[in-house]
Design a protein around this motif. Structure first.
Motif, PDB file in Angstrom:
ATOM      1  N   TRP A 160       1.631  -1.649   0.065  1.00 15.40           N
ATOM      2  CA  TRP A 160       0.319  -0.178   0.124  1.00 15.40           C
ATOM      3  C   TRP A 160       0.407   1.014   0.322  1.00 15.40           C
ATOM      4  O   TRP A 160       2.238   1.627   0.390  1.00 15.40           O
ATOM      5  CB  TRP A 160      -1.118   0.044   0.873  1.00 15.40           C
ATOM      6  CG  TRP A 160      -0.093   0.125   2.557  1.00 15.40           C
ATOM      7  CD1 TRP A 160      -0.024  -0.875   3.529  1.00 15.40           C
ATOM      8  CD2 TRP A 160      -0.268   1.269   2.864  1.00 15.40           C
ATOM      9  NE1 TRP A 160       0.519  -0.694   4.288  1.00 15.40           N
ATOM     10  CE2 TRP A 160       0.192   0.885   4.594  1.00 15.40           C
ATOM     11  CE3 TRP A 160       0.051   2.675   3.010  1.00 15.40           C
ATOM     12  CZ2 TRP A 160       1.560   2.182   5.432  1.00 15.40           C
ATOM     13  CZ3 TRP A 160       1.109   3.500   4.036  1.00 15.40           C
ATOM     14  CH2 TRP A 160       1.267   3.449   4.724  1.00 15.40           C
ATOM     15  N   SER A 161       0.040   2.316   0.194  1.00 17.01           N
ATOM     16  CA  SER A 161       0.518   3.493  -0.125  1.00 17.01           C
ATOM     17  C   SER A 161      -0.205   4.258   0.074  1.00 17.01           C
ATOM     18  O   SER A 161      -1.085   4.472  -0.179  1.00 17.01           O
ATOM     19  CB  SER A 161       1.648   4.345  -1.466  1.00 17.01           C
ATOM     20  OG  SER A 161       1.217   4.118  -2.568  1.00 17.01           O
ATOM     21  N   ALA A 162      -0.330   5.977   0.561  1.00 14.14           N
ATOM     22  CA  ALA A 162      -0.920   6.672   1.224  1.00 14.14           C
ATOM     23  C   ALA A 162      -0.527   8.082   0.818  1.00 14.14           C
ATOM     24  O   ALA A 162       0.891   8.573   1.079  1.00 14.14           O
ATOM     25  CB  ALA A 162      -0.857   7.025   2.505  1.00 14.14           C
ATOM     26  N   MET A 163      -0.452   8.954   0.158  1.00  8.91           N
ATOM     27  CA  MET A 163      -0.689   9.862  -0.438  1.00  8.91           C
ATOM     28  C   MET A 163      -1.268  11.217   0.462  1.00  8.91           C
ATOM     29  O   MET A 163      -2.755  11.369   0.310  1.00  8.91           O
ATOM     30  CB  MET A 163      -0.618  10.141  -2.325  1.00  8.91           C
ATOM     31  CG  MET A 163      -0.743   9.284  -3.073  1.00  8.91           C
ATOM     32  SD  MET A 163       1.033   8.615  -2.560  1.00  8.91           S
ATOM     33  CE  MET A 163       2.133   9.612  -3.566  1.00  8.91           C
ATOM     34  N   ARG A 164      -0.863  12.223   0.577  1.00 10.15           N
ATOM     35  CA  ARG A 164      -1.072  12.878   1.608  1.00 10.15           C
ATOM     36  C   ARG A 164      -0.685  14.432   0.544  1.00 10.15           C
ATOM     37  O   ARG A 164       0.504  14.952   1.230  1.00 10.15           O
ATOM     38  CB  ARG A 164      -0.020  13.038   3.210  1.00 10.15           C
ATOM     39  CG  ARG A 164      -0.918  12.341   3.690  1.00 10.15           C
ATOM     40  CD  ARG A 164       0.046  11.970   5.271  1.00 10.15           C
ATOM     41  NE  ARG A 164      -0.685  10.933   5.500  1.00 10.15           N
ATOM     42  CZ  ARG A 164       0.029   9.939   6.540  1.00 10.15           C
ATOM     43  NH1 ARG A 164       0.702  10.532   7.416  1.00 10.15           N
ATOM     44  NH2 ARG A 164      -0.288   8.470   7.267  1.00 10.15           N
ATOM     45  N   PRO A 165      -1.612  15.417  -0.244  1.00 13.74           N
ATOM     46  CA  PRO A 165      -1.185  16.417  -0.811  1.00 13.74           C
ATOM     47  C   PRO A 165      -1.790  17.550  -0.297  1.00 13.74           C
ATOM     48  O   PRO A 165      -2.405  17.309   1.315  1.00 13.74           O
ATOM     49  CB  PRO A 165      -2.387  16.093  -2.301  1.00 13.74           C
ATOM     50  CG  PRO A 165      -3.424  15.352  -1.608  1.00 13.74           C
ATOM     51  CD  PRO A 165      -3.204  14.511  -0.763  1.00 13.74           C
ATOM     52  N   SER A 231       9.040   1.988  -2.567  1.00 13.93           N
ATOM     53  CA  SER A 231       8.181   3.184  -1.933  1.00 13.93           C
ATOM     54  C   SER A 231       6.670   2.317  -1.266  1.00 13.93           C
ATOM     55  O   SER A 231       5.921   2.733  -1.157  1.00 13.93           O
ATOM     56  CB  SER A 231       7.375   3.593  -2.936  1.00 13.93           C
ATOM     57  OG  SER A 231       8.230   4.820  -3.616  1.00 13.93           O
ATOM     58  N   GLU A 232       7.192   0.917  -1.291  1.00 10.76           N
ATOM     59  CA  GLU A 232       5.844   0.011  -0.833  1.00 10.76           C
ATOM     60  C   GLU A 232       5.656   0.618   1.008  1.00 10.76           C
ATOM     61  O   GLU A 232       6.821   0.477   1.358  1.00 10.76           O
ATOM     62  CB  GLU A 232       6.659  -1.387  -0.483  1.00 10.76           C
ATOM     63  CG  GLU A 232       6.439  -2.011  -2.146  1.00 10.76           C
ATOM     64  CD  GLU A 232       6.777  -2.877  -2.417  1.00 10.76           C
ATOM     65  OE1 GLU A 232       7.509  -3.873  -1.385  1.00 10.76           O
ATOM     66  OE2 GLU A 232       6.364  -3.773  -3.424  1.00 10.76           O
ATOM     67  N   ASN A 233       4.230   0.878   1.282  1.00 11.03           N
ATOM     68  CA  ASN A 233       3.989   0.993   3.053  1.00 11.03           C
ATOM     69  C   ASN A 233       4.235   2.022   2.683  1.00 11.03           C
ATOM     70  O   ASN A 233       5.229   1.758   4.333  1.00 11.03           O
ATOM     71  CB  ASN A 233       3.999  -0.653   3.532  1.00 11.03           C
ATOM     72  CG  ASN A 233       3.277  -2.353   2.895  1.00 11.03           C
ATOM     73  OD1 ASN A 233       2.432  -1.619   2.183  1.00 11.03           O
ATOM     74  ND2 ASN A 233       4.123  -3.270   2.645  1.00 11.03           N
ATOM     75  N   GLN A 234       4.202   2.870   2.368  1.00  5.49           N
ATOM     76  CA  GLN A 234       4.840   4.045   2.914  1.00  5.49           C
ATOM     77  C   GLN A 234       3.428   5.149   2.229  1.00  5.49           C
ATOM     78  O   GLN A 234       3.239   5.146   1.965  1.00  5.49           O
ATOM     79  CB  GLN A 234       6.195   4.918   2.150  1.00  5.49           C
ATOM     80  CG  GLN A 234       7.427   4.012   2.232  1.00  5.49           C
ATOM     81  CD  GLN A 234       7.562   3.564   3.397  1.00  5.49           C
ATOM     82  OE1 GLN A 234       8.195   4.883   4.285  1.00  5.49           O
ATOM     83  NE2 GLN A 234       8.885   2.795   3.974  1.00  5.49           N
ATOM     84  N   ALA A 235       4.097   6.310   3.718  1.00  6.49           N
ATOM     85  CA  ALA A 235       2.781   7.647   2.981  1.00  6.49           C
ATOM     86  C   ALA A 235       3.796   8.292   2.901  1.00  6.49           C
ATOM     87  O   ALA A 235       5.541   8.676   3.247  1.00  6.49           O
ATOM     88  CB  ALA A 235       2.426   8.660   4.860  1.00  6.49           C
ATOM     89  N   TYR A 236       3.893   9.538   1.598  1.00  8.84           N
ATOM     90  CA  TYR A 236       4.232  10.837   1.583  1.00  8.84           C
ATOM     91  C   TYR A 236       3.293  12.371   1.029  1.00  8.84           C
ATOM     92  O   TYR A 236       2.490  12.150   0.719  1.00  8.84           O
ATOM     93  CB  TYR A 236       4.336  10.191  -0.608  1.00  8.84           C
ATOM     94  CG  TYR A 236       5.695   9.388  -0.321  1.00  8.84           C
ATOM     95  CD1 TYR A 236       6.785   9.511   0.039  1.00  8.84           C
ATOM     96  CD2 TYR A 236       4.812   8.286  -0.444  1.00  8.84           C
ATOM     97  CE1 TYR A 236       7.745   8.552   0.013  1.00  8.84           C
ATOM     98  CE2 TYR A 236       6.060   6.711  -0.878  1.00  8.84           C
ATOM     99  CZ  TYR A 236       7.253   7.508   0.390  1.00  8.84           C
ATOM    100  OH  TYR A 236       8.373   6.097  -0.834  1.00  8.84           O
TER     101      TYR A 236
END
Length: 349
Positions: A160-165, A231-236
């Motif tokens: 998973w990934s979590a995108m934080r704009p 970038s696996e299992n990361q929030a950005y």
């Protein structure tokens, strides 16, 4: 030849989701399926499916046959009057989609978040916000969504990934979270009325540090995080790479629209723009604009919300850059380009 990937984009009609679908559709190694409450088929080469993501049975029926999906991009959102009321529907939509996407081909799930994860919507918070910052006292649906995603991922072959704009800048219409369209319509109607351009937010918001995220940049960052092995299992945190104050940006916006600037004056746009449909229609007729309903360009509650931030609103975006996504956008150039798109589409004069 690159391996074919199959994207499923939930929330494909929103500012974020639509731009993500458009970006994926330009890539030769992707096939794209979009989910929305309306099966809008206006993007060439994209299969659009209409589905109510809150209806568990309907989601299972519509998505069950699509065992070929390799990447789920969840950008769906339903608004509610209070922060607590946002939790059940938005968590349920993610839960329903995850429950229906059970094919062995699934490799990655991307979750769209934002600075609400840091409490940015509640009041002054620690800035710059970083992905390692601790959560706060619930309720907050974005936190609950991530916890659900992490729990579902345990023992599974997908990541998973979590995108934080930051506030996302895009020219899509018919979305309640669109600041760019709100600025363009507010400025255009002010000019038609012979008025200067006034910043309508809280007095303290005019000089605070804020930032935005271009919808195209966010789409490309989202695809990068979903396909980059590191970038696996990361929030950005994903932002344009610059910060600004409205006191500096507002005169530039006024210059774009060839308007004078007047001193700021707190105006609740939800109230003062509520009766402007007749003025909007008159402007459309006078300039030969596209017959777009006023409701599709009226993002006033969101504009009021953004311009109520009388505290700094920015995050540290360096983690994504350290990991390999180095694209950046100048925010003023983003705004002008998107205003140009609205003019070319006949939305504003």
């Amino acid at each position: 030849m690159a391996e074919q990937k199959v994207a499923l984009v939930a929330g494909a009609n929103g500012v974020v989701g639509r731009r993500l679908v458009e970006e994926l559709a330009t890539l030769d190694d992707w096939r794209v399926i979009g989910l929305g409450r309306r099966a809008n088929a206006s993007i060439p080469g994209v299969q659009m499916l209409g589905v109510d993501l809150l209806d568990t049975a309907e989601v299972a029926r519509v998505l069950g046959p699509h065992l070929e999906v390799t990447h789920l991009f969840h950008a769906a959102y339903q608004d509610r009057p209070t922060w607590a009321e946002l939790v059940p529907p938005n968590v349920a939509m993610l839960d329903n989609v995850l429950g229906a996407i059970t094919g062995p081909a699934l490799r990655h799930v991307s979750l769209m978040q934002g600075y609400k994860v840091y409490g940015g919507h509640l009041g002054p918070f620690k800035t710059p916000a970083r992905e390692t910052d601790p959560y706060f006292m619930p309720p907050e649906f974005m936190v609950d969504q991530q916890r659900l995603l992490e729990a579902r991922q345990q023992g599974q072959p997908w990541s998973w990934s979590a995108m934080r704009p930051a506030v996302v800048g895009g020219a899509a219409l018919g979305n309640p979270l669109n600041l760019v369209v709100a600025i363009a319509v507010y400025a255009s109607l002010s000019k038609e009325a012979g008025l200067p351009l006034r910043f309508p937010g809280k007095p303290g918001a005019y000089d605070k540090i804020v930032e935005m995220t271009d919808a195209g940049l966010l789409a490309r960052a989202t695809i990068w995080a979903a396909t980059d092995p590191g970038s696996e299992n990361q929030a950005y945190n994903i932002n344009n790479g610059d910060v600004f104050r409205w006191s500096e940006m507002w005169p530039l916006i006024a210059r774009y629209f060839d308007m004078d600037v007047a001193p700021p004056l707190p105006l609740q746009l939800t109230t003062v723009m509520a009766d402007k449909e007749t003025a909007w229609q008159a402007m459309q007729q006078r300039h030969g604009l596209a017959p777009i309903p006023y409701k599709d360009v009226s993002s006033w509650p969101f504009a009021d919300f953004v311009w109520s931030w009388d505290y700094d609103m920015f995050a540290d975006g360096s983690k994504a850059r350290r990991h390999g996504f180095v694209e950046h956008v100048q925010t003023s150039a983003m705004l002008f380009a998107q205003f140009d798109q609205l003019r070319a589409a006949g939305v504003i004069p």
